[in-house]
Design an enzyme around this catalytic site. Structure first.
Site, PDB file in Angstrom:
ATOM      1  N   ASN A  41       0.811   1.613   7.101  1.00  0.00           N
ATOM      2  CA  ASN A  41       0.647   0.809   5.900  1.00  0.00           C
ATOM      3  C   ASN A  41       0.463   1.658   4.650  1.00  0.00           C
ATOM      4  O   ASN A  41       0.382   1.119   3.551  1.00  0.00           O
ATOM      5  CB  ASN A  41      -0.561  -0.121   6.049  1.00  0.00           C
ATOM      6  N   ARG A  48       0.812  -1.214   0.000  1.00  0.00           N
ATOM      7  CA  ARG A  48       0.000   0.000   0.000  1.00  0.00           C
ATOM      8  C   ARG A  48       0.850   1.270   0.000  1.00  0.00           C
ATOM      9  O   ARG A  48       0.335   2.361  -0.271  1.00  0.00           O
ATOM     10  CB  ARG A  48      -0.951  -0.005   1.200  1.00  0.00           C
ATOM     11  N   ASN A  56      -6.854  -5.208  18.854  1.00  0.00           N
ATOM     12  CA  ASN A  56      -5.549  -5.815  19.137  1.00  0.00           C
ATOM     13  C   ASN A  56      -4.439  -5.015  18.473  1.00  0.00           C
ATOM     14  O   ASN A  56      -4.438  -4.835  17.247  1.00  0.00           O
ATOM     15  CB  ASN A  56      -5.543  -7.254  18.606  1.00  0.00           C
TER      16      ASN A  56
END
Length: 463
Positions: free
Chosen positions: A242, A34, A184
């Protein structure tokens, strides 16, 4: 106490719990698709340093017994930048659990806790990880996960009593699980024996067909091990990078932290949001930084300086009581002594300027050694490049370089010499001398009137 162990703080005032020996695994093998870049993701620059430098730094601050970096794409480039450390290679991309398994050989024989970090999650603080270790030791947990109230790729699933049961990836989650707010972060602190046992049981039967590291939580719960997820106090620490947008967001967080640090140390930032300071920048107290300034690399600014608007400082050292700008540029390798004054549109490159040097406007000083008290007039240029090689120029103490002077390197202007305005200097100037190197002025009497008459005659002929 176990070798390498540390005492964890006890809020009860009783006996301190003991944190176990530590090993750290940093996962840095991601493709970074990305980012749409030829450069591997973890080498993208963040506040003046490669992204991977931050998790390595925070890991090393914990004094681990072992540290392993798992690399993949462009592994040789990563090894070159971060040489001297232990690396493991993930040749196949089979998920985060598979990536951790690649560090197994490097951790052979280690007994203690393994901390798992990520090369693209650079904002975690050492205090957060120390708190994680302390909680694990105090509560006797086998596995601790950092969580955050953020829309992260995995959700923390708890039972009706709030006990941590498992982590579900969003690609595998039910609509009900997708509504869970607690996410998470991917940061784990886990008993080494439990880690390897759980990793050996991973099953790739999921939407991605990968070995999920997240599944070790459910395995630990099934085996009756004690686990918990500890929420982050600052959700910014969970930011993973990302994309270019996330890189910019992380950069903004680091700039804010740096701005807060230097202001706490006694620096005035007129507008912190409009001031761009790299992570390694150091600034002395009572210095004032005006808006639009960019200070990069391991630059050092002294005390009581004034860095005026829209000035750029790159990997340079600035002494005390210096004024720079507005719109000045210090390029890498510049060293300015105390009391130097650099004015608007002045550029200094790879040069050392002694105390009290003045270059107030529109000058270029490149590859030069300048003595204390020397002065450069408007438009003075150190001509350091001959088209093939760079050469150095020496300007000694109290020398005066007039306006629009060219110093053709290599050349020396000795102490207390004076170079007349408009001169092009190709030979050394002796001490206390006046150097004049320009065409003698010649006045042509009546030239303007004759030109006007000639021009008027041509005009009449056309009519």
């Amino acid at each position: 106490m176990e070798e390498g162990a540390v005492e964890a703080p006890s809020s009860s005032g009783g006996r301190m719990a003991t944190a176990r020996s530590l090993a750290v695994v940093i996962l840095a093998a991601g493709q970074g698709k990305r980012m749409k870049s030829e450069l591997v993701k973890v080498l993208h620059e963040l506040a003046g340093r490669p992204m991977l430098a931050y998790p390595i730094d925070v890991a090393e601050s914990l004094s681990p017994e072992r540290l392993v970096v798992v690399v993949g794409r462009d592994s040789e480039k990563v090894r070159q930048v971060f040489g001297g450390r232990t690396f493991a290679e993930q040749a196949e991309r089979r998920g985060t659990g598979h990536a951790v398994l690649q560090a197994r050989a490097a951790l052979e024989g280690f007994a203690g806790d393994v901390l798992i970090l990520y090369g693209d999650t650079p904002l975690l603080r050492a205090e957060t990880l120390e708190r994680m270790r302390a909680q694990k030791a105090k509560r006797g947990l086998d596995l601790v996960v950092l969580s955050a109230l953020e829309p992260l790729p995995g959700r923390i699933v708890r039972d009706a009593r709030g006990r941590f049961q498992r982590i579900v990836e969003t690609t595998d989650a039910t609509p009900e699980e997708l509504r869970i707010a607690e996410g998470n972060t991917g940061t784990y602190l886990v008993d080494a024996e439990l880690l390897w046992k759980a990793l050996d049981q991973l099953d790739p039967s999921n939407a991605q067909g990968e070995l999920y590291l997240t599944d070790i939580v459910a395995i630990a719960v099934r085996d009756g091990r004690s686990v918990d997820a500890i929420p982050l106090e600052d959700a910014d620490e969970a930011l993973g990078i990302n994309s270019r947008a996330e890189l910019a967001r992380a950069s903004a967080v680091l700039r804010r932290r740096t701005a807060e640090r230097v202001m706490d140390e006694g620096v005035t930032l007129i507008d912190p949001d409009a001031t761009y300071l790299d992570w390694e920048v150091q600034i002395g107290r009572d210095t004032v930084i005006e808006p639009g300034c960019v200070i990069q690399g391991p630059s050092r600014i002294g005390e009581r300086c004034r860095i005026k608007a829209h000035t750029v400082v790159e990997s340079s050292e600035v002494g005390d009581d210096v004024q720079i700008g507005p719109s000045a540029h210090l390029r890498p390798g510049s060293r300015l002594g105390a009391g130097v004054r650099i004015g608007n549109f002045v550029e200094v490159k790879n040069s050392q300027l002694g105390a009290g040097v003045k270059a107030d406007h529109l000058s270029y000083i490149g590859d030069a050694d300048v003595g204390a008290g020397a002065s450069f007039g408007c438009g003075a240029i150190v001509v350091n490049y001959d088209g093939v090689d760079k050469h150095r120029t020496r300007v000694e103490d109290d020398a005066f370089v007039g306006c629009n002077v060219n110093l053709i390197a290599p050349v020396t202007v000795e102490a207390n010499a004076f170079v007349a305005a408009g001169s092009t200097i190709t030979q050394d100037v002796p001490k206390d001398a006046l150097a004049v190197a320009r065409e003698r002025q010649r006045n042509v009497e009546g030239w303007r009137l004759r030109r006007k008459k000639k021009s008027s005659g041509k005009h009449h002929q056309k009519e």
